[in-house]
Scaffold this active site. Structure first.
Site: not given
Length: 394
Positions: A331, A334, A357, A367
């Site tokens: 993850h 990812r 998502h 972000y």
């Protein structure tokens, strides 16, 4: 009064009677006051039916009065949740198994207050369970109690409170690899005699943003080299005792196509070239031809990818003890992909599609990892555009 008997001399219980045609019947009143009658030609079979009815009536009345315990409430709630994903079923099973061992869950739901619910979750935390685990437990227990409220068995849901108000979130903030860390890691993996066999898998994780279970679920038929895209439409998972199963992606937005970058395409071709085709392809829920295979010839799953990546980190840290890698998981790769795309200026909706998502707000969280350098570049770009715009209007 003399007790009633049937034509064979057997004493009949309250509510039982025998009709003129020889059939037996039992009359009862349900929780709403409505009268019902059960029939059977055999007295023993009639009484078996009556036992089931009495059990149902008892449960209904106890539930309406809030007299059932937490375990019974969870069982009632879970029984009604049909068509849920495999991961959700596993969560239900985990929570129910836990509840059956907890003294709190043996209490009647009518006597549980908000303070009681909070104390129980705090106790679970003291026992060593993580914040995320307790959050998952609450995510099952809270709607079960809400069901009781909606059906007038309870007045108030004692689990309607914020978990963060009573337990500190100990979950470590997930971070993405920096460009420098990515370059150092991939250079090491490519050259290391042990880790080089994992190179292509890491390229795919870093270059596609796929969930590990989605990568494991890819089959040869999902790879379209002509159009340069990867079809994502399943996860490959393993149940507790090693039983493989296929399920849809994690969210309804998970079915998607991922473009093949040149690096990703080369790694896919490398994997297919080096793939040792088994004598008989394993068929899992109608799917075969999985591209990632382990030593045994069986498809790889998350735990195997995680183990491979742990090996990479261990060897890297041993080689470079002064600059070890941060925690590495599938993850993290990812998350790094998502961060890379965001830093490159990809708009949120496009990135949401690639990540699969369910909500763009999940994507926007990435972000938060944009650092000063990237912020400075974005501001400089905006400033340049603004300057050009002003000059053109002069």
């Amino acid at each position: 009064m003399p007790k009633r008997k049937d034509n064979k001399g057997r004493t009949l219980k309250t509510g039982e009677s025998q009709r003129k045609d020889g059939r037996y019947q039992y009359r009862y009143t349900d929780a709403s006051g409505k009268r019902h009658t059960i029939y059977d030609v055999d007295l023993t079979q009639l009484r078996a039916k009556v036992d089931e009815v009495q059990k149902y009536i008892s449960q209904g009345l106890d539930y309406a009065a809030g007299r059932i315990n937490v375990v019974e409430l969870l069982e009632r709630y879970i029984e009604l949740k049909q068509g849920v994903r495999e991961a959700t079923k596993e969560l239900y099973a985990y929570v129910l198994n836990l509840a059956q061992k907890e003294d709190f869950c043996a209490r009647e739901i009518a006597g549980i207050r908000v303070s009681d619910a909070k104390k129980w979750l705090i106790e679970l935390s003291k026992q060593g369970r993580s914040y995320s685990t307790i959050r998952s437990i609450k995510a099952v227990v809270r709607p079960a109690f809400q069901m009781a409220v909606d059906e007038d068995a309870l007045i108030k849901n004692p689990f309607c409170f914020k978990l963060a108000d009573i337990i500190t979130n100990d979950a470590k903030h997930r971070t993405a690899l920096t460009p420098q860390q990515q370059e150092a890691l991939m250079s090491f993996v490519k050259e290391d005699e042990v880790c080089r066999k994992y190179y292509d898998e890491i390229v795919l994780l870093l270059g596609t943003g796929l969930r590990a279970s989605e990568l494991c679920g890819l089959t040869v038929k999902d790879l379209d080299f002509e159009q340069g895209r990867i079809r994502v439409e399943r996860q490959l998972l393993v149940k507790g005792k090693g039983e493989y199963h296929v399920s849809p992606p994690k969210t309804e937005h998970g079915v998607r196509f991922i473009p093949m970058t040149p690096d990703v395409k080369r790694s896919l071709e490398s994997i297919l070239t080096n793939r040792k085709n088994p004598k008989a392809e394993m068929l899992i829920d109608g799917c075969a031809g999985f591209i990632l295979l382990g030593r045994s010839g069986c498809p790889k799953v998350y735990k195997q990818l995680q183990k491979d990546i742990l090996t990479v980190k261990t060897r890297y840290d041993k080689a470079y003890p002064d600059s070890p890698m941060p925690k590495l998981t599938p993850h993290v790769f990812r998350h790094t992909f998502c961060t890379n795309m965001a830093n490159a200026g990809m708009d949120a909706k496009t990135l949401q599609y690639l990540m699969g998502h369910s909500n763009v707000s999940i994507t926007l969280n990435v972000y938060t990892h944009i650092g000063f350098d990237q912020a400075a570049k974005q501001m400089a770009k905006i400033t340049d555009i603004s300057s050009v715009s002003k000059a053109s209007n002069v």
